[in-house]
Design a protein around this motif. Structure first.
Motif, short mmCIF file in Angstrom:
data_model
loop_
_atom_site.label_atom_id
_atom_site.label_comp_id
_atom_site.label_asym_id
_atom_site.label_seq_id
_atom_site.Cartn_x
_atom_site.Cartn_y
_atom_site.Cartn_z
N VAL A 138 -5.74 -16.42 -48.92
CA VAL A 138 -5.27 -16.81 -47.58
C VAL A 138 -6.02 -18.06 -47.12
O VAL A 138 -5.42 -19.04 -46.66
CB VAL A 138 -5.47 -15.65 -46.58
N VAL A 139 -7.34 -18.01 -47.24
CA VAL A 139 -8.16 -19.15 -46.81
C VAL A 139 -7.84 -20.39 -47.64
O VAL A 139 -7.65 -21.50 -47.11
CB VAL A 139 -9.66 -18.80 -46.91
N ALA A 140 -7.75 -20.22 -48.96
CA ALA A 140 -7.46 -21.37 -49.84
C ALA A 140 -6.10 -21.98 -49.54
O ALA A 140 -5.95 -23.21 -49.45
CB ALA A 140 -7.54 -20.94 -51.30
N ALA A 141 -5.08 -21.12 -49.35
CA ALA A 141 -3.73 -21.62 -49.06
C ALA A 141 -3.71 -22.35 -47.73
O ALA A 141 -3.07 -23.41 -47.59
CB ALA A 141 -2.74 -20.47 -49.05
N GLY A 142 -4.38 -21.80 -46.72
CA GLY A 142 -4.42 -22.46 -45.42
C GLY A 142 -5.09 -23.81 -45.48
O GLY A 142 -4.60 -24.79 -44.89
N VAL A 143 -6.20 -23.92 -46.21
CA VAL A 143 -6.92 -25.18 -46.32
C VAL A 143 -6.08 -26.22 -47.08
O VAL A 143 -5.96 -27.38 -46.65
CB VAL A 143 -8.27 -24.97 -47.02
N LEU A 144 -5.47 -25.82 -48.20
CA LEU A 144 -4.69 -26.76 -49.00
C LEU A 144 -3.44 -27.24 -48.25
O LEU A 144 -3.11 -28.43 -48.27
CB LEU A 144 -4.28 -26.10 -50.32
N ALA A 145 -2.75 -26.32 -47.58
CA ALA A 145 -1.55 -26.71 -46.82
C ALA A 145 -1.91 -27.67 -45.70
O ALA A 145 -1.18 -28.62 -45.41
CB ALA A 145 -0.85 -25.47 -46.27
N THR A 146 -3.03 -27.42 -45.04
CA THR A 146 -3.48 -28.31 -43.97
C THR A 146 -3.80 -29.70 -44.52
O THR A 146 -3.42 -30.72 -43.92
CB THR A 146 -4.72 -27.73 -43.27
N ALA A 147 -4.47 -29.75 -45.66
CA ALA A 147 -4.78 -31.05 -46.27
C ALA A 147 -3.51 -31.80 -46.64
O ALA A 147 -3.41 -33.02 -46.46
CB ALA A 147 -5.66 -30.83 -47.51
N MET A 148 -2.51 -31.09 -47.16
CA MET A 148 -1.24 -31.73 -47.52
C MET A 148 -0.54 -32.31 -46.28
O MET A 148 0.06 -33.38 -46.33
CB MET A 148 -0.33 -30.73 -48.21
N ALA A 149 -0.62 -31.58 -45.15
CA ALA A 149 0.05 -32.02 -43.94
C ALA A 149 -0.56 -33.28 -43.35
O ALA A 149 0.07 -33.95 -42.52
CB ALA A 149 0.05 -30.90 -42.90
N LEU A 150 -1.76 -33.61 -43.76
CA LEU A 150 -2.39 -34.84 -43.27
C LEU A 150 -1.78 -36.09 -43.89
O LEU A 150 -1.85 -37.17 -43.31
CB LEU A 150 -3.90 -34.80 -43.54
N ARG A 151 -1.17 -35.95 -45.09
CA ARG A 151 -0.54 -37.08 -45.79
C ARG A 151 0.88 -36.68 -46.20
O ARG A 151 1.19 -36.55 -47.39
CB ARG A 151 -1.36 -37.47 -47.01
N PRO A 152 1.77 -36.47 -45.25
CA PRO A 152 3.07 -35.86 -45.55
C PRO A 152 3.96 -36.67 -46.50
O PRO A 152 4.56 -36.11 -47.41
CB PRO A 152 3.72 -35.71 -44.18
N LEU A 153 4.10 -37.97 -46.30
CA LEU A 153 5.01 -38.73 -47.16
C LEU A 153 4.48 -38.84 -48.58
O LEU A 153 5.26 -38.85 -49.54
CB LEU A 153 5.26 -40.12 -46.57
N GLY A 154 3.18 -38.94 -48.73
CA GLY A 154 2.61 -38.93 -50.07
C GLY A 154 2.91 -37.62 -50.78
O GLY A 154 3.25 -37.59 -51.97
#
Length: 437
Positions: A138-154
């Motif tokens: 849960v923690v890992a998925a939340g952290v990774l998804a948040t990091a992805m959302a910081l650079r959406p078009l990439g």
């Protein structure tokens, strides 16, 4: 702006900045196909199964639901591409700037809910594959998804070029494995009629309607956005629901046990892990859209700060989430956003190009709240959203209204199509009246 700069730029940080137009048809197809390839759909397959009926009938309901939902999605996505604005800002042209804050509030709740659902599904699947506790995932998925959302078009570019092919290979492999097993008729299932099964399927693409323009505002054309979203998401929806139904028939498993069933396929653990990794794109998309939706209220909010806050909230909710709320949540999404989609589509596509006002001074159009509300009421009168426990009062109230009007609770109608039809029928006179004035 030069072409090279435009290709490397990402989504704007605030609503005041213009979005780069970098996504062609292929990128849109890849993005929406990835968003449709979700472990959540096989898990939800039990809700669309018609017990005791041939599998072909259930598959037909899945196809009909996917076509209806994906068509609505494509029309809204194309509108977002033409106007070049996020989903909630697009609604300013429908309801006015301040009135658009109402659907924005609903969308914020929806996005946080879906992000939580996705993190739960990722963690649950990963814990079952690796036979480990759920909370670290849960923690890992939340952290990774948040990091992805910081650079959406990439992230979108990576999904379109690489992730879609990995997901396709995993799905094909699982299909082959499941089809090697006998497929007897399914005796248990959650659907009471063909159209209630289709309603569950419709709810999935409909849940992306308020978010679609957040991504298609970066499309190079309305055609690329509309076709890419409708075809990509529609096909993926059919494939993933059918995979869940076949696994249910082959192994007699339902809900999260479908994941265990897929693990029974030789090397199925590898395929499921690929799908779990791809699942991160749904969580990232919901986190990003929560931030963009909030900017409809305060345009200068930095989406990166909003993403970090929402990511933390979704992760905390996922640690205590009750997946039993999943089915009523899907129906409630349909009840709110199917009628709104009908109102938006009719109003937008009957308005001359260039006349749709999404500015900060867009005037209120409160009359268009009436068809949206009427569509919601029609949906609930057809199929009241069922909530167990403390929410049972909502269901009881609408069931009593059905009795008052002589509506059979087991009518078997499509609540989505009834709500959509009412909203469309009542929107037309409002739009025509506005034109005459």
């Amino acid at each position: 702006m030069s072409t090279d700069v435009q290709r490397t730029s990402d989504a704007p940080l605030t609503l005041d900045q213009a979005p780069p137009r970098t996504l062609g048809l292929g990128a849109n197809l890849g993005l929406w196909a990835n968003l449709g390839v979700s472990v959540l759909l096989p898990v939800a397959a039990v809700f669309v199964v018609l017990p005791g009926r041939p599998l072909g009938v259930t598959v037909a309901a899945i196809v009909v639901g996917a076509v209806v939902g994906a068509t609505l999605l494509g029309l809204v996505a194309a509108a977002g591409a033409r106007e070049g604005v996020p989903g909630m800002v697009l609604l300013r042209g429908l309801l006015g700037r301040r009135t658009s804050w109402l659907p924005t509030a609903f969308n914020l709740v929806q996005c946080v809910g879906w992000a939580t659902f996705e993190v739960v599904v990722i963690a649950e699947a990963a814990s079952r594959v690796l036979d480990a506790p759920r909370w670290p995932f849960v923690v890992a998925a939340g952290v990774l998804a948040t990091a992805m959302a910081l650079r959406p078009l990439g992230v979108v570019r990576v999904l379109a070029r690489y992730a879609v092919w990995a997901a396709l290979a995993a799905v094909v492999y699982l299909f082959v494995g499941v089809l090697r097993e006998p497929l007897p008729p399914i005796e248990g299932g959650g659907a009471t009629s063909f159209w209630t099964a289709a309603d569950i399927v419709i709810a999935l693409p409909v849940s992306w309607l308020p978010l679609a323009a957040d991504y298609t505002r970066h499309a190079r054309s309305a055609r690329a956005a509309g076709v890419g979203s409708a075809v990509g998401y529609g096909l993926a929806t059919v494939v993933m629901f059918v995979l869940g139904v076949l696994a249910l028939a082959a192994y007699g498993s339902a809900g999260f046990d479908v994941i265990d069933a897929l693990l029974a396929v030789p090397l199925g653990a590898v395929a499921v892990l690929v799908l779990v990794s791809v699942e991160l794109d749904e969580a990232f998309a919901n986190l990003y859209s929560t931030a963009v939706s909030a900017q409809n209220v305060v345009a200068r909010l930095d989406r990166r700060v909003l993403v970090l806050v929402v990511g933390a909230v979704a992760t905390l909710l996922a640690l205590t989430f009750d997946v039993a709320a999943y089915e009523p949540f899907l129906f409630l999404i349909g009840a709110v956003f199917v009628p709104l989609a009908g109102v938006l589509i009719v109003a937008y596509w009957t308005t001359p190009h260039g006349r749709w006002d999404t500015s900060g001074t867009a005037p209120a159009r409160p009359l268009l709240l009436l068809p949206w509300t009427a569509g919601f009421v029609a949906y609930q009168l057809t199929l009241p959203t069922f909530f167990p426990g403390p929410g049972a009062g909502w269901t009881a109230w609408w069931t009593a209204r059905q009795a008052d009007l002589g509506i059979d609770p087991a009518n078997g109608w499509s609540a989505s199509l009834v709500g959509l039809g009412v909203a469309v029928a009542l929107t037309l006179p409002v739009v025509l009246r506005g034109r005459r004035r």
